[in-house]
Design a protein around this motif. Structure first.
Motif, PDB file in Angstrom:
ATOM      1  N   VAL A  94       0.869  -1.137  -0.145  1.00 15.79           N
ATOM      2  CA  VAL A  94      -0.083   0.024  -0.053  1.00 15.79           C
ATOM      3  C   VAL A  94       0.982   1.187  -0.074  1.00 15.79           C
ATOM      4  CG1 VAL A  94      -1.961   1.355   1.182  1.00 15.79           C
ATOM      5  CG2 VAL A  94      -1.801  -1.423   1.303  1.00 15.79           C
ATOM      6  N   ILE A  95       0.669   1.993  -1.003  1.00 11.45           N
ATOM      7  CA  ILE A  95       1.492   3.463  -0.877  1.00 11.45           C
ATOM      8  C   ILE A  95       0.502   4.474  -0.808  1.00 11.45           C
ATOM      9  CG2 ILE A  95       3.137   4.786  -2.296  1.00 11.45           C
ATOM     10  CD1 ILE A  95       3.366   1.508  -3.531  1.00 11.45           C
ATOM     11  N   THR A  96       0.659   5.430  -0.089  1.00  7.73           N
ATOM     12  CA  THR A  96      -0.204   6.592   0.036  1.00  7.73           C
ATOM     13  C   THR A  96       0.600   7.619  -0.521  1.00  7.73           C
ATOM     14  OG1 THR A  96       0.582   7.289   2.300  1.00  7.73           O
ATOM     15  CG2 THR A  96      -1.492   5.740   2.132  1.00  7.73           C
ATOM     16  N   MET A  97      -0.090   8.892  -1.003  1.00  8.08           N
ATOM     17  CA  MET A  97       0.500   9.894  -1.416  1.00  8.08           C
ATOM     18  C   MET A  97       0.330  11.192  -0.617  1.00  8.08           C
ATOM     19  SD  MET A  97       2.389  10.750  -3.957  1.00  8.08           S
ATOM     20  CE  MET A  97       1.928   9.786  -5.627  1.00  8.08           C
ATOM     21  N   SER A  98       1.374  11.682   0.036  1.00 10.95           N
ATOM     22  CA  SER A  98       1.309  12.876   0.936  1.00 10.95           C
ATOM     23  C   SER A  98       1.863  14.122  -0.173  1.00 10.95           C
ATOM     24  CB  SER A  98       2.168  12.814   2.089  1.00 10.95           C
ATOM     25  OG  SER A  98       2.118  13.969   3.021  1.00 10.95           O
ATOM     26  N   SER A  99       2.502  15.016   0.567  1.00  8.13           N
ATOM     27  CA  SER A  99       3.349  16.248  -0.186  1.00  8.13           C
ATOM     28  C   SER A  99       4.385  16.623   0.831  1.00  8.13           C
ATOM     29  CB  SER A  99       2.122  17.051  -0.378  1.00  8.13           C
ATOM     30  OG  SER A  99       2.821  18.353  -0.505  1.00  8.13           O
ATOM     31  N   LEU A 100       5.224  17.396   0.301  1.00  6.82           N
ATOM     32  CA  LEU A 100       6.218  18.305   1.048  1.00  6.82           C
ATOM     33  C   LEU A 100       5.128  19.137   2.097  1.00  6.82           C
ATOM     34  CD1 LEU A 100       8.843  19.689   1.498  1.00  6.82           C
ATOM     35  CD2 LEU A 100       8.347  21.176  -0.162  1.00  6.82           C
ATOM     36  N   LEU A 101       3.954  19.514   1.686  1.00  8.03           N
ATOM     37  CA  LEU A 101       3.249  20.304   2.605  1.00  8.03           C
ATOM     38  C   LEU A 101       2.647  19.478   3.709  1.00  8.03           C
ATOM     39  CD1 LEU A 101       1.523  22.889   0.286  1.00  8.03           C
ATOM     40  CD2 LEU A 101       3.714  22.815   1.394  1.00  8.03           C
ATOM     41  N   GLY A 102       2.896  18.148   3.587  1.00  8.48           N
ATOM     42  CA  GLY A 102       2.510  17.348   4.799  1.00  8.48           C
ATOM     43  C   GLY A 102       3.272  17.825   5.962  1.00  8.48           C
ATOM     44  N   SER A 103       4.602  18.450   5.972  1.00  8.42           N
ATOM     45  CA  SER A 103       5.374  18.523   7.059  1.00  8.42           C
ATOM     46  C   SER A 103       5.701  19.924   6.908  1.00  8.42           C
ATOM     47  CB  SER A 103       6.347  17.253   7.073  1.00  8.42           C
ATOM     48  OG  SER A 103       6.947  17.435   5.844  1.00  8.42           O
ATOM     49  N   ARG A 104       5.410  20.687   6.062  1.00 10.42           N
ATOM     50  CA  ARG A 104       5.888  22.082   6.023  1.00 10.42           C
ATOM     51  C   ARG A 104       4.601  23.012   5.866  1.00 10.42           C
ATOM     52  NH1 ARG A 104      10.801  24.686   2.771  1.00 10.42           N
ATOM     53  NH2 ARG A 104      11.880  23.089   3.927  1.00 10.42           N
ATOM     54  N   GLU A 117      -0.182  10.990   6.457  1.00 15.21           N
ATOM     55  CA  GLU A 117       1.314  10.618   7.039  1.00 15.21           C
ATOM     56  C   GLU A 117       0.929   9.601   8.384  1.00 15.21           C
ATOM     57  OE1 GLU A 117       4.399  13.532   6.760  1.00 15.21           O
ATOM     58  OE2 GLU A 117       4.060  13.585   4.840  1.00 15.21           O
ATOM     59  N   ALA A 118       0.238  10.376   9.184  1.00 11.97           N
ATOM     60  CA  ALA A 118      -0.085   9.598  10.649  1.00 11.97           C
ATOM     61  C   ALA A 118      -1.058   8.283  10.129  1.00 11.97           C
ATOM     62  CB  ALA A 118      -0.832  10.355  11.516  1.00 11.97           C
ATOM     63  N   PHE A 119      -1.979   8.727   9.361  1.00  9.35           N
ATOM     64  CA  PHE A 119      -2.546   7.335   8.826  1.00  9.35           C
ATOM     65  C   PHE A 119      -1.679   6.214   8.433  1.00  9.35           C
ATOM     66  CE2 PHE A 119      -4.897   4.904   5.822  1.00  9.35           C
ATOM     67  CZ  PHE A 119      -5.960   4.314   6.578  1.00  9.35           C
ATOM     68  N   THR A 120      -0.856   6.471   7.652  1.00  8.60           N
ATOM     69  CA  THR A 120       0.038   5.370   6.951  1.00  8.60           C
ATOM     70  C   THR A 120       0.873   4.805   8.111  1.00  8.60           C
ATOM     71  OG1 THR A 120       0.332   6.979   4.986  1.00  8.60           O
ATOM     72  CG2 THR A 120       1.868   5.368   5.352  1.00  8.60           C
ATOM     73  N   ALA A 121       1.446   5.483   9.117  1.00 13.29           N
ATOM     74  CA  ALA A 121       2.453   4.995  10.215  1.00 13.29           C
ATOM     75  C   ALA A 121       1.307   3.890  10.993  1.00 13.29           C
ATOM     76  CB  ALA A 121       2.699   6.007  11.038  1.00 13.29           C
ATOM     77  N   VAL A 122       0.081   4.202  11.075  1.00  9.71           N
ATOM     78  CA  VAL A 122      -0.819   3.244  11.782  1.00  9.71           C
ATOM     79  C   VAL A 122      -0.840   2.113  10.999  1.00  9.71           C
ATOM     80  CG1 VAL A 122      -3.001   2.954  12.838  1.00  9.71           C
ATOM     81  CG2 VAL A 122      -1.577   5.165  13.267  1.00  9.71           C
ATOM     82  N   ALA A 123      -1.426   2.465   9.896  1.00 14.19           N
ATOM     83  CA  ALA A 123      -1.600   1.078   8.899  1.00 14.19           C
ATOM     84  C   ALA A 123      -0.398   0.497   8.596  1.00 14.19           C
ATOM     85  CB  ALA A 123      -2.031   1.588   7.398  1.00 14.19           C
ATOM     86  N   ALA A 124       0.573   0.788   8.483  1.00 15.72           N
ATOM     87  CA  ALA A 124       1.987   0.058   8.576  1.00 15.72           C
ATOM     88  C   ALA A 124       1.993  -0.730   9.726  1.00 15.72           C
ATOM     89  CB  ALA A 124       2.980   0.846   8.417  1.00 15.72           C
TER      90      ALA A 124
END
Ligand SMILES: NC(=O)c1ccc[n+]([C@@H]2O[C@H](COP(=O)([O-])OP(=O)(O)OC[C@H]3O[C@@H](n4cnc5c(N)ncnc54)[C@H](OP(=O)(O)O)[C@@H]3O)[C@@H](O)[C@H]2O)c1
Length: 238
Positions: A127-137, A153-160
């Motif tokens: 599974v690959i999700t798409m965030s952005s530079l703007l997810g952390s800036r 990004e938070a959702f991805t960490a939990v799913a992993a």
């Protein structure tokens, strides 16, 4: 042809970065289904297009089930569909806020949730999700977009964490300023771009192919021990 025999679904794969990703996966031998609200009868380049709206759970569930029946899998799911509705918070309408969060965050949840019964059955599901530079800036005028991508990004960490024991990896790609899709409007912006361009350590925007290469790595057997990561593809931003 390292993805031969694998079926991939790319939401938002009809244009922009999603299409770049779809072409890279297909080039590696995968059967690739691109999904969006408006789809051409023939998306070309060996891709298959199916209609789906990621904001509607039933629509995404029907997509995954159809893909499974027709092509097997899906073994690889790229939750890429996204929108941006810029504007300062004081002028951001409730409707635009909801549209961005519905698509970028709820859409990722619906897509991943609908894909799970199939992806966890496949050895080495991805599974690959798409965030952005703007997810952390932070960027002024992008509150809904920044908030939605940080949440992805938070959702991805939990799913992993939840799927690791089943051999499924879940990772996120965070593109920077890219000359494809919605990034083109920013790069062409007369006021914003001259302010942003000096932050590019590499001195140029990225290409869709460079983002697709990162997704291809995360979709491939070579990344089997990479999990829960946010892979920044931004050429180095200061
Ligand atoms: N391009 C960049 O510079 C850049 C940088 C960082 C992150 N990203 C991220 O990369 C992803 C792709 O962006 P892009 O630049 O390729 O955007 P784009 O060119 O605007 O394409 C967006 C895609 O998403 C689909 N989509 C939108 N809403 C949808 C929905 N409700 N259900 C299903 N599909 C939907 C669109 O098709 P329909 O409208 O027909 O549904 C289209 O295929 C997004 O998540 C974006 O935030 C892009």
């Amino acid at each position: 042809m390292r993805l031969h025999g694998r079926t991939a679904v790319v939401t938002g794969g009809t244009r922009g970065l999603g299409r770049d990703v779809a072409l890279a996966l297909a080039g590696a031998g995968a059967t690739v289904v691109v999904a969006a609200r408006e789809v051409p009868d023939d998306p070309g380049d060996g891709l298959v297009a199916l209609k789906a709206d990621v904001t509607a759970p039933d629509s995404v569930a029907a997509l995954m089930s159809t893909v499974h029946e027709r092509y097997g899998g899906p073994h690889i799911v790229v939750a890429n569909a996204g929108v941006s509705r810029p504007g300062p918070i004081s002028a951001l309408s409730v409707e635009h806020w909801a549209e961005v969060v519905d698509t970028n965050l709820h859409g990722v949840f619906h897509t991943v949730r609908a894909a799970l019964p199939y992806v966890r059955r496949a050895p080495g599901g991805r599974v690959i999700t798409m965030s952005s530079l703007l997810g952390s800036r932070a960027m002024a005028g992008a509150a809904a977009y920044c908030a939605s991508k940080a949440a992805v990004e938070a959702f991805t960490a939990v799913a992993a964490l939840e799927l690791a024991a089943e051999g499924v990896t879940v990772n996120c790609v965070a593109p920077g300023y890219i000359d494809s899709g919605m990034g083109r409007a920013l790069i062409g912006h007369e006021v914003l771009w001259p302010k942003l361009a000096p932050s590019l350590a590499s001195g140029r925007p990225g290409t869709g192919e460079e983002v697709a290469g990162a997704v291809l790595f995360l979709a491939s057997p070579e990344s089997s021990y990479v999990n829960g990561q946010v892979l920044h593809v931004d050429g180095g931003v200061r």
